[in-house]
Design a protein around this motif. Structure first.
Motif, PDB file in Angstrom:
ATOM      1  N   LEU A  14       1.080  -1.233  -0.003  1.00 29.59           N
ATOM      2  CA  LEU A  14       0.005   0.033   0.160  1.00 29.59           C
ATOM      3  C   LEU A  14       0.924   1.154   0.019  1.00 29.59           C
ATOM      4  N   VAL A  15       0.930   1.915  -1.290  1.00 26.59           N
ATOM      5  CA  VAL A  15       1.800   3.011  -1.229  1.00 26.59           C
ATOM      6  C   VAL A  15       1.131   4.303  -1.207  1.00 26.59           C
ATOM      7  N   CYS A  16       1.264   4.967   0.412  1.00 30.14           N
ATOM      8  CA  CYS A  16       0.553   6.044   0.725  1.00 30.14           C
ATOM      9  C   CYS A  16       0.542   7.096   0.000  1.00 30.14           C
ATOM     10  N   ALA A  17      -0.139   8.220  -0.306  1.00 30.12           N
ATOM     11  CA  ALA A  17      -0.051   9.591  -0.836  1.00 30.12           C
ATOM     12  C   ALA A  17       0.577  10.504  -0.083  1.00 30.12           C
ATOM     13  N   ALA A  18       1.644  11.190  -0.441  1.00 32.70           N
ATOM     14  CA  ALA A  18       2.419  12.069   0.325  1.00 32.70           C
ATOM     15  C   ALA A  18       1.477  13.220   0.736  1.00 32.70           C
ATOM     16  N   ASP A  19       0.375  13.453   0.182  1.00 37.62           N
ATOM     17  CA  ASP A  19      -0.520  14.700   0.675  1.00 37.62           C
ATOM     18  C   ASP A  19      -1.820  14.118   1.505  1.00 37.62           C
ATOM     19  N   GLY A  20      -1.656  12.883   1.800  1.00 38.41           N
ATOM     20  CA  GLY A  20      -2.655  12.189   2.690  1.00 38.41           C
ATOM     21  C   GLY A  20      -2.712  12.804   4.050  1.00 38.41           C
ATOM     22  N   PRO A  21      -3.676  12.224   4.882  1.00 31.37           N
ATOM     23  CA  PRO A  21      -3.704  12.609   6.298  1.00 31.37           C
ATOM     24  C   PRO A  21      -2.444  12.312   7.058  1.00 31.37           C
ATOM     25  N   ALA A  22      -2.017  13.086   8.247  1.00 32.84           N
ATOM     26  CA  ALA A  22      -1.065  12.748   8.955  1.00 32.84           C
ATOM     27  C   ALA A  22      -1.412  11.568   9.509  1.00 32.84           C
ATOM     28  N   VAL A  23      -0.375  10.933  10.196  1.00 25.41           N
ATOM     29  CA  VAL A  23      -0.274   9.616  11.181  1.00 25.41           C
ATOM     30  C   VAL A  23       0.259  10.060  12.385  1.00 25.41           C
ATOM     31  N   ALA A  24      -0.795  10.752  13.226  1.00 23.20           N
ATOM     32  CA  ALA A  24      -0.152  11.293  14.441  1.00 23.20           C
ATOM     33  C   ALA A  24      -0.669  10.626  15.701  1.00 23.20           C
ATOM     34  N   THR A  25      -1.540   9.562  15.292  1.00 24.79           N
ATOM     35  CA  THR A  25      -2.071   8.887  16.629  1.00 24.79           C
ATOM     36  C   THR A  25      -1.822   7.459  16.391  1.00 24.79           C
ATOM     37  N   GLU A  26      -2.117   6.592  17.596  1.00 26.60           N
ATOM     38  CA  GLU A  26      -2.244   5.185  17.412  1.00 26.60           C
ATOM     39  C   GLU A  26      -3.487   4.817  16.401  1.00 26.60           C
ATOM     40  N   GLN A  27      -4.673   5.693  16.476  1.00 22.54           N
ATOM     41  CA  GLN A  27      -5.830   5.208  15.707  1.00 22.54           C
ATOM     42  C   GLN A  27      -5.555   5.377  14.281  1.00 22.54           C
ATOM     43  N   ASP A  28      -4.793   6.661  14.054  1.00 24.89           N
ATOM     44  CA  ASP A  28      -4.275   7.045  12.595  1.00 24.89           C
ATOM     45  C   ASP A  28      -3.513   5.572  11.954  1.00 24.89           C
ATOM     46  N   ALA A  29      -2.644   5.111  12.887  1.00 23.36           N
ATOM     47  CA  ALA A  29      -1.982   3.757  12.436  1.00 23.36           C
ATOM     48  C   ALA A  29      -2.824   2.857  12.434  1.00 23.36           C
ATOM     49  N   LEU A  30      -3.645   2.531  13.061  1.00 19.30           N
ATOM     50  CA  LEU A  30      -4.855   1.404  12.900  1.00 19.30           C
ATOM     51  C   LEU A  30      -5.395   1.592  11.793  1.00 19.30           C
ATOM     52  N   ASP A  31      -5.944   2.802  11.328  1.00 20.27           N
ATOM     53  CA  ASP A  31      -6.588   2.894  10.117  1.00 20.27           C
ATOM     54  C   ASP A  31      -5.938   2.513   8.962  1.00 20.27           C
ATOM     55  N   LEU A  32      -4.574   2.817   9.113  1.00 20.64           N
ATOM     56  CA  LEU A  32      -3.836   2.304   7.831  1.00 20.64           C
ATOM     57  C   LEU A  32      -3.660   0.829   7.880  1.00 20.64           C
ATOM     58  N   ILE A  33      -3.432   0.472   8.877  1.00 22.80           N
ATOM     59  CA  ILE A  33      -3.334  -1.112   9.191  1.00 22.80           C
ATOM     60  C   ILE A  33      -4.632  -1.579   8.353  1.00 22.80           C
ATOM     61  N   GLY A  34      -5.740  -1.200   8.690  1.00 26.05           N
ATOM     62  CA  GLY A  34      -7.044  -1.589   8.292  1.00 26.05           C
ATOM     63  C   GLY A  34      -7.017  -1.354   6.596  1.00 26.05           C
ATOM     64  N   ALA A  35      -6.493  -0.291   6.318  1.00 25.10           N
ATOM     65  CA  ALA A  35      -6.546  -0.241   4.845  1.00 25.10           C
ATOM     66  C   ALA A  35      -5.722  -1.399   4.069  1.00 25.10           C
ATOM     67  N   ALA A  36      -4.560  -1.721   4.676  1.00 27.41           N
ATOM     68  CA  ALA A  36      -3.671  -2.743   4.242  1.00 27.41           C
ATOM     69  C   ALA A  36      -4.413  -4.035   4.268  1.00 27.41           C
ATOM     70  N   TYR A  37      -5.282  -4.253   5.210  1.00 25.95           N
ATOM     71  CA  TYR A  37      -5.811  -5.464   5.331  1.00 25.95           C
ATOM     72  C   TYR A  37      -6.667  -5.741   4.029  1.00 25.95           C
TER      73      TYR A  37
END
Length: 127
Positions: A14-37
């Motif tokens: 999953l190549v994330c866009a440079a202009d996407g939202p900040a990953v500033a919290t654990e929940q943000d990380a979980l959201d990315l992990i969910g997208a990776a699933y």
């Protein structure tokens, strides 16, 4: 640009866009992990999407985010130039060095360097 799923050296990333939202919290990380699933084994996250406090290890943010990826068995590649952060922190330099020796979390300059980690040889050249 939006996040996109790519095959890189036969590995779904999953190549994330440079202009996407900040990953500033654990929940943000979980959201990315969910997208990776949805089919990715690796998340390639631009370093610019991480807040300054991620690179200040005393805040605990880097450890918390990295631990989420380890716990959910999704590999993380922080992609981009973090040399200014490395110059300011020997602890961060040590963390990056140890992470890059492993198979779960990497700090890479670009997607070509990520490809080297994903190569069948199992690591970047020179290691």
């Amino acid at each position: 640009m939006t996040d996109r799923l790519e095959q890189r050296n036969g590995v779904p990333v999953l190549v994330c866009a440079a202009d996407g939202p900040a990953v500033a919290t654990e929940q943000d990380a979980l959201d990315l992990i969910g997208a990776a699933y949805a089919g990715a084994d690796v998340v390639a996250l631009p370093a610019g999407r991480l807040p300054e406090r991620f690179f200040t290890l005393g805040t605990g943010l880097a450890g918390a985010i990295m631990q989420k990826f380890v716990n959910y068995r999704v590999r993380l590649a922080v992609v981009g130039d973090i040399s200014a952060h490395l110059a300011a922190s020997s602890a961060l330099r040590a963390l990056v060095h140890e992470s890059n020796r492993g198979g779960q979390i990497w700090f890479v300059a670009d997607l070509d360097e990520l490809d080297a980690h994903l190569s069948p040889a199992g690591g970047p050249p020179g290691q």
